[in-house]
Design an enzyme around this catalytic site. Structure first.
Site, PDB file in Angstrom:
ATOM      1  N   HIS A 131       4.517  -1.387   2.241  1.00 55.35           N
ATOM      2  CA  HIS A 131       3.785  -0.430   1.415  1.00 55.35           C
ATOM      3  C   HIS A 131       3.529   0.874   2.190  1.00 55.35           C
ATOM      4  O   HIS A 131       3.892   1.960   1.740  1.00 55.35           O
ATOM      5  CB  HIS A 131       2.462  -1.059   0.975  1.00 55.35           C
ATOM      6  N   GLU A 132       2.943   0.737   3.364  1.00 54.58           N
ATOM      7  CA  GLU A 132       2.629   1.941   4.152  1.00 54.58           C
ATOM      8  C   GLU A 132       3.916   2.634   4.605  1.00 54.58           C
ATOM      9  O   GLU A 132       3.975   3.860   4.675  1.00 54.58           O
ATOM     10  CB  GLU A 132       1.738   1.601   5.354  1.00 54.58           C
TER      11      GLU A 132
ATOM     12  N   HIS B 111       5.003   4.916   1.935  1.00 60.85           N
ATOM     13  CA  HIS B 111       4.278   6.189   2.030  1.00 60.85           C
ATOM     14  C   HIS B 111       4.885   7.034   3.160  1.00 60.85           C
ATOM     15  O   HIS B 111       5.080   8.244   3.029  1.00 60.85           O
ATOM     16  CB  HIS B 111       2.799   5.947   2.350  1.00 60.85           C
TER      17      HIS B 111
ATOM     18  N   GLU C 139       1.893   6.968  -4.327  1.00 58.94           N
ATOM     19  CA  GLU C 139       1.783   5.529  -4.542  1.00 58.94           C
ATOM     20  C   GLU C 139       3.066   4.957  -5.159  1.00 58.94           C
ATOM     21  O   GLU C 139       3.409   3.797  -4.933  1.00 58.94           O
ATOM     22  CB  GLU C 139       0.557   5.239  -5.430  1.00 58.94           C
TER      23      GLU C 139
HETATM   24 ZN    ZN Z   1      -0.825   3.124  -1.120  1.00 58.25          ZN
END
Ligand code: ZN
Length: 505
Positions: free
Chosen positions: A269-270, A273, A299
């Site tokens: 997830h990170e 980003h 996101e």
């Molecule tokens: Zn996030």
């Protein structure tokens, strides 16, 4: 009279210094959340508040207002969608937001939220909403004042707060898309609940040694395209990603040896980003459009790599043998399909951050509705626990046993971040819509993932999303990329196809 070029260059020069100052603050807050000794907290707060003041001063300087006005009235800014016009548009948006708020209000919000966060920590620990209630009352009053100061045209006050996180987004439009999403999600959640298929989730709480988790997650992050020569992965209590500037993007995670998905999908997830931050146009750094488009678009990138890629069957076709090599004890005798089903377990739960891909969006809608009522003055902060529990019972069929697992679980309200929550569900919908568009161009993405080939998708995102930064507002960006306005349908098709197969519906 100065030329457009001179004015434009002065605008960018002015903005660049503010951005550089802000990036010093980002670096100090990264350090605060990773390595700062506890004794340094008070000094760090002073450093950060000094920098915040300096950034605010630059972004509200009368000279900036003059430059924007000159460029808007007399400047030759080129094509309507071009970067010059976008820099002036985005510069204006930020300048207006900063100057419309009286300094007294900004300071009061900063002071109250910093104290409120301590009270929230305490309240959550003891599951006592009463401790936090007076603070929530003050915060809601201040945010209502903020919305009024910012103004919202023909819309509702909540629009003004939303705009900070999702430029140009309107409450009514989001409410409409969410309503469509809810209508399709509720029966899907129900069908999954009634299914006799149950993934064996206990395999995920066997022992997964911390160091093995770290190297495995790093390898996966690198494989999807996060560049470690321009980034880092460290540990922090609350995982996050921060882009310090060109060539320097920091990710964090936390490890639990008895829970595999937390750190692994957290890192994906990170890293999603981070790949966005690393894909921004370096030459635009420091200009108003040099940042990511919005929180929702940000996101969408993290959710795409975490869920659409990382929780796909094809991803594990490639990575499962490596996972078995990394965790020989935990995964001994566990089949790939059983592992795939376990990391995609769906069940209504109380805690948003632990929610699965299907029910997650319902958690967001609950918050979105409560926030609107709070800002409109239709819901008293004192009545939040009752309203919260009623909404969970209605949407998810479960009633939180206490406020720690209910309305006290998220940090956002104590930090004054109202209007932030909807961007999480927008991100899921943007991700699904972009993923469909990527598939139309790149063909069978699953076949690529199964071979460990993630570069085509990453490059597609670089070209279609990342490099533009804020040149387009999110609604325009999504239309450009996918040829259609935001819709809940691609997300629903993705979830249906995937979970009907896993749960044999
Ligand atoms: Zn996030």
């Amino acid at each position: 009279m100065p030329s457009t070029n001179d004015l434009y260059d002065e605008l960018l020069g002015h903005w660049r210094k503010a951005t550089l100052l802000a990036s010093c603050a980002s670096q100090l807050s990264w350090d605060e959340q990773t390595y700062l000794p506890p004794g340094g907290a008070a000094h760090r707060a002073e450093q950060l508040s000094l920098l915040a003041g300096m950034v605010h001063e630059r972004l509200t300087s009368p000279r900036l207002g003059e430059l924007l006005a000159e460029l808007e009235q007399h400047g030759d800014l080129g094509e309507p969608d071009g970067p010059r016009r976008a820099n002036v548009r985005e510069g204006r948006r930020r300048y207006d937001r900063s100057t419309r708020l009286p300094t007294r209000l900004v300071e009061e919000i900063s002071r109250v939220t910093s104290l409120a966060q301590h009270s929230w920590v305490e309240a959550r620990k003891n599951s006592r909403f009463e401790t936090f209630r007076p603070w929530l009352e003050r915060i809601i009053a201040l945010k209502r004042e903020e919305a009024a100061a910012l103004g919202h045209g023909q819309g509702v006050p909540y629009d003004a707060l939303l705009d900070d996180y999702e430029p140009g987004a309107k409450t009514a439009e989001i409410a409409q898309v969410f309503a469509g999403l809810r209508k399709d999600l509720v029966p899907l959640v129900q069908a999954i609940r009634n299914s006799s298929t149950r993934p064996e989730v206990s395999i995920l709480s066997r022992r997964y040694p911390r160091d093995a988790q770290n190297s495995f997650a790093r390898a996966a992050a690198a494989a999807i395209g996060f560049r470690f020569d321009e980034g880092r992965l460290d540990e922090s209590p609350h995982p996050f990603c921060t882009g310090i500037g060109p060539g320097d993007c920091r990710l964090t995670t936390r490890y639990d040896e008895r829970h595999f998905p937390g750190a692994f999908f957290g890192v994906l997830h990170e890293a999603g980003h981070g790949i966005y931050e690393q894909g921004l146009d370096r030459t635009a750094f420091g200009s108003p459009i040099g940042d990511a488009a919005s929180l929702g678009i940000h996101e969408s990138q993290s959710r795409m790599w975490e869920n659409f890629v990382g929780r796909s069957r094809a991803f594990w076709t490639h990575f499962y043998p490596q996972a078995q090599g990394a965790f020989p004890e935990a995964l001994h005798g566990v089949g790939r399909d059983d592992f795939y089903a376990a990391v995609n377990d769906v069940r209504p739960s109380f805690i948003r951050v632990e929610a699965d891909e299907v029910t997650y969006n319902l958690h967001i809608m609950i918050r979105f509705e409560l926030e609107q009522r709070l800002i409109a003055g239709d819901l008293a902060p004192a009545d939040v626990p009752t309203a919260w529990n009623a909404a969970y019972t209605e949407s998810l069929g479960i009633t939180p046993p206490n406020d720690a697992q209910g309305c006290l679980q998220d940090i956002h309200w104590s930090g004054g971040l109202l209007g932030y929550f909807p961007t999480y569900a927008l991100g899921n919908m943007y991700a699904a819509q972009m993923f469909e568009a990527a598939r139309r161009t790149l063909g069978d993405l699953d076949a690529l993932f199964a071979k460990g080939e993630f570069t085509p998708l990453r490059e597609w995102l670089n070209v279609n999303v990342h490099r533009f930064g804020r040149q387009f507002v999110p609604s325009r960006l999504i239309e450009r990329i996918t040829g259609a306005p935001l819709s809940h349908r691609p997300l629903v098709s993705h979830l249906k196809a995937k979970f009907e197969s896993i749960y044999r519906l």
